[in-house]
Design a protein around this motif. Structure first.
Motif, PDB file in Angstrom:
ATOM      1  N   ALA A  11      43.751  37.210  18.154  1.00  0.00           N
ATOM      2  CA  ALA A  11      41.850  36.772  17.780  1.00  0.00           C
ATOM      3  C   ALA A  11      41.423  37.845  18.555  1.00  0.00           C
ATOM      4  N   ALA A  14      39.819  40.462  13.227  1.00  0.00           N
ATOM      5  CA  ALA A  14      40.379  40.759  12.168  1.00  0.00           C
ATOM      6  C   ALA A  14      40.140  38.747  12.243  1.00  0.00           C
ATOM      7  N   GLU A  36      48.005  36.828  22.134  1.00  0.00           N
ATOM      8  CA  GLU A  36      48.343  36.991  23.452  1.00  0.00           C
ATOM      9  C   GLU A  36      46.848  37.257  24.360  1.00  0.00           C
ATOM     10  N   ARG A  37      45.946  38.097  23.753  1.00  0.00           N
ATOM     11  CA  ARG A  37      44.311  37.531  24.423  1.00  0.00           C
ATOM     12  C   ARG A  37      43.447  37.354  23.322  1.00  0.00           C
ATOM     13  N   THR A  43      41.419  44.978  21.569  1.00  0.00           N
ATOM     14  CA  THR A  43      40.267  46.400  21.166  1.00  0.00           C
ATOM     15  C   THR A  43      38.934  46.131  20.965  1.00  0.00           C
ATOM     16  N   SER A  44      39.160  44.908  20.053  1.00  0.00           N
ATOM     17  CA  SER A  44      38.290  44.599  19.493  1.00  0.00           C
ATOM     18  C   SER A  44      36.692  44.578  20.485  1.00  0.00           C
ATOM     19  N   ALA A  48      32.331  49.658  19.293  1.00  0.00           N
ATOM     20  CA  ALA A  48      31.149  50.123  19.736  1.00  0.00           C
ATOM     21  C   ALA A  48      30.811  48.910  18.314  1.00  0.00           C
ATOM     22  N   GLY A  49      31.340  48.768  17.457  1.00  0.00           N
ATOM     23  CA  GLY A  49      30.721  47.738  16.553  1.00  0.00           C
ATOM     24  C   GLY A  49      29.569  48.227  15.090  1.00  0.00           C
ATOM     25  N   MET A  50      29.259  49.395  15.217  1.00  0.00           N
ATOM     26  CA  MET A  50      28.874  49.958  14.215  1.00  0.00           C
ATOM     27  C   MET A  50      29.255  49.159  12.926  1.00  0.00           C
ATOM     28  N   VAL A 166      53.298  36.123  20.958  1.00  0.00           N
ATOM     29  CA  VAL A 166      54.274  36.044  19.324  1.00  0.00           C
ATOM     30  C   VAL A 166      55.502  37.169  19.267  1.00  0.00           C
ATOM     31  N   GLY A 307      41.997  50.474  11.082  1.00  0.00           N
ATOM     32  CA  GLY A 307      41.967  51.631  12.006  1.00  0.00           C
ATOM     33  C   GLY A 307      40.057  51.856  12.635  1.00  0.00           C
ATOM     34  N   SER A 308      39.465  52.689  12.293  1.00  0.00           N
ATOM     35  CA  SER A 308      38.299  52.935  12.788  1.00  0.00           C
ATOM     36  C   SER A 308      37.171  51.884  12.294  1.00  0.00           C
ATOM     37  N   GLY A 310      37.230  48.014  11.853  1.00  0.00           N
ATOM     38  CA  GLY A 310      37.167  46.820  11.712  1.00  0.00           C
ATOM     39  C   GLY A 310      36.147  45.911  11.988  1.00  0.00           C
ATOM     40  N   PHE A 311      34.952  46.106  12.647  1.00  0.00           N
ATOM     41  CA  PHE A 311      34.032  45.512  12.585  1.00  0.00           C
ATOM     42  C   PHE A 311      32.935  46.134  10.851  1.00  0.00           C
ATOM     43  N   SER A 312      33.408  46.631  10.985  1.00  0.00           N
ATOM     44  CA  SER A 312      32.312  47.298   9.304  1.00  0.00           C
ATOM     45  C   SER A 312      33.053  46.141   7.975  1.00  0.00           C
TER      46      SER A 312
HETATM   47  P1  FAD Z   1      42.921  43.581  17.746  1.00  0.00           P
HETATM   48  O1  FAD Z   1      41.031  43.333  17.925  1.00  0.00           O
HETATM   49  O2  FAD Z   1      43.318  44.585  18.978  1.00  0.00           O
HETATM   50  O3  FAD Z   1      43.109  42.146  17.791  1.00  0.00           O
HETATM   51  C1  FAD Z   1      44.575  41.976  17.732  1.00  0.00           C
HETATM   52  C2  FAD Z   1      45.050  40.453  18.050  1.00  0.00           C
HETATM   53  O4  FAD Z   1      45.911  40.118  17.964  1.00  0.00           O
HETATM   54  C3  FAD Z   1      44.269  40.232  20.145  1.00  0.00           C
HETATM   55  O5  FAD Z   1      43.781  39.367  20.023  1.00  0.00           O
HETATM   56  C4  FAD Z   1      46.735  40.957  19.951  1.00  0.00           C
HETATM   57  O6  FAD Z   1      46.085  39.862  21.741  1.00  0.00           O
HETATM   58  C5  FAD Z   1      46.721  40.090  19.584  1.00  0.00           C
HETATM   59  N1  FAD Z   1      48.716  40.428  19.162  1.00  0.00           N
HETATM   60  C6  FAD Z   1      48.726  41.392  18.972  1.00  0.00           C
HETATM   61  N2  FAD Z   1      50.507  40.678  19.324  1.00  0.00           N
HETATM   62  C7  FAD Z   1      50.608  39.638  19.347  1.00  0.00           C
HETATM   63  C8  FAD Z   1      51.631  38.920  19.337  1.00  0.00           C
HETATM   64  N3  FAD Z   1      52.726  39.931  19.464  1.00  0.00           N
HETATM   65  N4  FAD Z   1      52.091  37.773  19.417  1.00  0.00           N
HETATM   66  C9  FAD Z   1      50.272  37.489  19.899  1.00  0.00           C
HETATM   67  N5  FAD Z   1      49.494  37.937  19.603  1.00  0.00           N
HETATM   68  C10 FAD Z   1      48.829  39.259  19.661  1.00  0.00           C
HETATM   69  N6  FAD Z   1      34.973  49.338  14.212  1.00  0.00           N
HETATM   70  C11 FAD Z   1      33.608  49.382  13.550  1.00  0.00           C
HETATM   71  O7  FAD Z   1      33.873  48.992  12.288  1.00  0.00           O
HETATM   72  N7  FAD Z   1      32.938  49.960  14.300  1.00  0.00           N
HETATM   73  C12 FAD Z   1      32.744  50.560  15.215  1.00  0.00           C
HETATM   74  O8  FAD Z   1      32.011  51.170  16.043  1.00  0.00           O
HETATM   75  C13 FAD Z   1      33.704  50.833  16.013  1.00  0.00           C
HETATM   76  N8  FAD Z   1      34.094  51.137  17.043  1.00  0.00           N
HETATM   77  C14 FAD Z   1      35.343  52.148  17.891  1.00  0.00           C
HETATM   78  C15 FAD Z   1      35.298  52.425  19.099  1.00  0.00           C
HETATM   79  C16 FAD Z   1      36.569  52.526  19.962  1.00  0.00           C
HETATM   80  C17 FAD Z   1      36.872  53.224  20.509  1.00  0.00           C
HETATM   81  C18 FAD Z   1      38.072  51.515  18.998  1.00  0.00           C
HETATM   82  C19 FAD Z   1      39.250  51.611  20.093  1.00  0.00           C
HETATM   83  C20 FAD Z   1      37.394  50.920  18.139  1.00  0.00           C
HETATM   84  C21 FAD Z   1      36.629  51.349  17.141  1.00  0.00           C
HETATM   85  N9  FAD Z   1      36.729  50.250  16.069  1.00  0.00           N
HETATM   86  C22 FAD Z   1      35.554  50.493  15.543  1.00  0.00           C
HETATM   87  C23 FAD Z   1      37.730  50.016  15.600  1.00  0.00           C
HETATM   88  C24 FAD Z   1      37.763  48.155  16.020  1.00  0.00           C
HETATM   89  O9  FAD Z   1      37.687  48.141  17.311  1.00  0.00           O
HETATM   90  C25 FAD Z   1      39.044  47.874  15.153  1.00  0.00           C
HETATM   91  O10 FAD Z   1      39.006  48.642  13.735  1.00  0.00           O
HETATM   92  C26 FAD Z   1      38.852  46.578  15.000  1.00  0.00           C
HETATM   93  O11 FAD Z   1      39.044  46.071  16.755  1.00  0.00           O
HETATM   94  C27 FAD Z   1      40.979  46.038  14.859  1.00  0.00           C
HETATM   95  O12 FAD Z   1      41.000  44.790  15.487  1.00  0.00           O
HETATM   96  P2  FAD Z   1      42.279  43.490  14.955  1.00  0.00           P
HETATM   97  O13 FAD Z   1      41.385  42.392  15.206  1.00  0.00           O
HETATM   98  O14 FAD Z   1      42.634  44.214  13.959  1.00  0.00           O
HETATM   99  O15 FAD Z   1      42.392  43.779  16.651  1.00  0.00           O
END
Ligand code: FAD
Length: 341
Positions: A11, A14, A36-37, A43-44, A48-50, A166, A307-308, A310-312
């Motif tokens: 959640a 992505a 899970e969260r 992490t999202s 910064a979400g730019m 999971v 990676g860096s 996700g929002f972009s």
């Molecule tokens: P997450 O946000 O980590 O979500 C993963 C989800 O999966 C969570 O809900 C988690 O609980 C769940 N999960 C994981 N394992 C399990 C399991 N076994 N069972 C059930 N649920 C599970 N990106 C940009 O584009 N612009 C920015 O400015 C930017 N700034 C950033 C600054 C920082 C400091 C950081 C750390 C990252 C930044 N990013 C930025 C990158 C961006 O945050 C990530 O690319 C993005 O958040 C990844 O999203 P996600 O949904 O894949 O992962």
């Protein structure tokens, strides 16, 4: 054939965007998000979400550009709607500054953001240690409100949300036909992906409402990103570091680096420190698989490793998820009609 049951695991940005695109493309599906969260604990939420892309080395540039363009177009439309403030999406103008002229004067995304141009000498006077700069307008998501807004839209479409860790995707095969894996760095353990590694990022969220323009030092390490409710000061990029504990000396270093670019930040208040693990990989894993065990099957679509960026690029990758889920549904329909013959 009964309506396919689809689970999106994850959640963060992505998972929620993938769930929205699947719900829009296949309204007859029964769809659930398991994580899970949820916000504000992903992490999202730390990001910064730019919308300034980082290049993933093994994803073709034209694909990264397409994902960025689709994301920019989608969020630009939200920023121009009455939903903008609830969704936390807004336009922000500013500068990317360099100590010397970079090799790549025109990044691949320069014609997607608005008004990209080289900074003038008089603009550069604001940054006496820098010799070259790019000015443009892009979009920024205030991350927790954006995630909450997507959750609200999903619930309004009848999508169910379950807090659940999971342990193995296969445990879902009795309940769901298709599983979309959007677990970010969690995929390292969940599917044993050794190519996925954390890049630890520490940021500060400060109250400095007078800061209206973004500033990014060209190496991408030091940045000032004003949002609607706070300003994000960054940052760090620590490869293969798993610690989520804030480091006080890093906090001071980030603050000092940002103050050297924008001295008025000395007056910033309410400093909150956040740490997150960027789910990094040479390329985003956006792929369909068929898992089978003892005659039973589970269709899996992976969408992690942003990676860096996700929002972009989230909306572009979410649209690709919907296309891959469409292929899974076609395969299910095909095997169900063959079984009837
Ligand atoms: P997450 O946000 O980590 O979500 C993963 C989800 O999966 C969570 O809900 C988690 O609980 C769940 N999960 C994981 N394992 C399990 C399991 N076994 N069972 C059930 N649920 C599970 N990106 C940009 O584009 N612009 C920015 O400015 C930017 N700034 C950033 C600054 C920082 C400091 C950081 C750390 C990252 C930044 N990013 C930025 C990158 C961006 O945050 C990530 O690319 C993005 O958040 C990844 O999203 P996600 O949904 O894949 O992962």
């Amino acid at each position: 054939m009964a309506a396919p049951k689809v689970a999106v695991v994850g959640a963060g940005v992505a998972g929620l965007s993938a769930a929205l695109c699947v719900a829009d493309a296949f309204p007859a599906c029964s769809l659930a998000v398991l994580a899970e969260r949820f916000t504000p604990s992903t992490t999202s939420d730390v990001a910064a979400g730019m919308l300034i892309p980082h290049t993933a080395p093994d994803t073709p540039i034209h694909v990264q550009k397409q994902w960025f363009k689709e994301t920019f177009t989608h969020l630009f439309a939200i920023s121009n709607s009455a939903e903008a403030s609830e969704a936390g999406i807004h336009l922000v103008s500013g500068w990317r500054i360099f100590k010397s002229t970079p090799k790549e004067e025109l990044p691949f995304w320069s014609d997607v953001v608005l008004g990209f141009r080289t900074m003038s000498e008089s603009e550069l006077q604001k940054f006496p240690q820098h010799r070259y700069g790019q000015a443009f307008t892009t979009l920024k998501c205030d991350c927790p409100p954006y995630l909450l807004w997507m959750e609200k839209r999903l619930k309004a479409k009848g999508v169910q949300m379950f807090t659940r860790k999971v342990a193995n995707l296969w445990e879902l095969h009795n309940e769901y036909d298709i599983v979309v894996n959007c677990t970010g760095i969690g995929a390292h353990q969940l599917v044993g992906d050794q190519e996925l590694f954390p890049v630890r990022g520490q940021v500060l969220k400060v109250h400095a409402p007078w800061v209206k323009n973004f500033v990014q030092d060209g190496d991408g390490l030091t940045y000032i990103y004003p949002g609607i409710s706070n300003v994000t000061l960054g940052g760090t990029r620590e490869k293969e570091v798993w610690s989520l504990s804030p480091d006080p000396s890093t906090t001071k270093d980030i603050f000092d680096r940002c103050c050297s670019l924008e001295p008025s930040l000395q007056a910033a208040q309410e400093v909150k420190v956040r740490v997150g693990l960027r789910p990094s990989r040479a390329s985003v894993r956006l792929q369909r698989e068929v898992w089978s065990q003892g005659g039973a099957k589970l269709l899996v679509v992976h969408n992690y490793g942003h990676g860096s960026g996700g929002f972009s690029m989230h909306w572009g990758t979410a649209k690709e998820v919907a296309r891959l889920v469409g292929e899974c549904i076609a395969a299910l329909q095909d095997s169900s009609s063959r079984a009837k013959l």
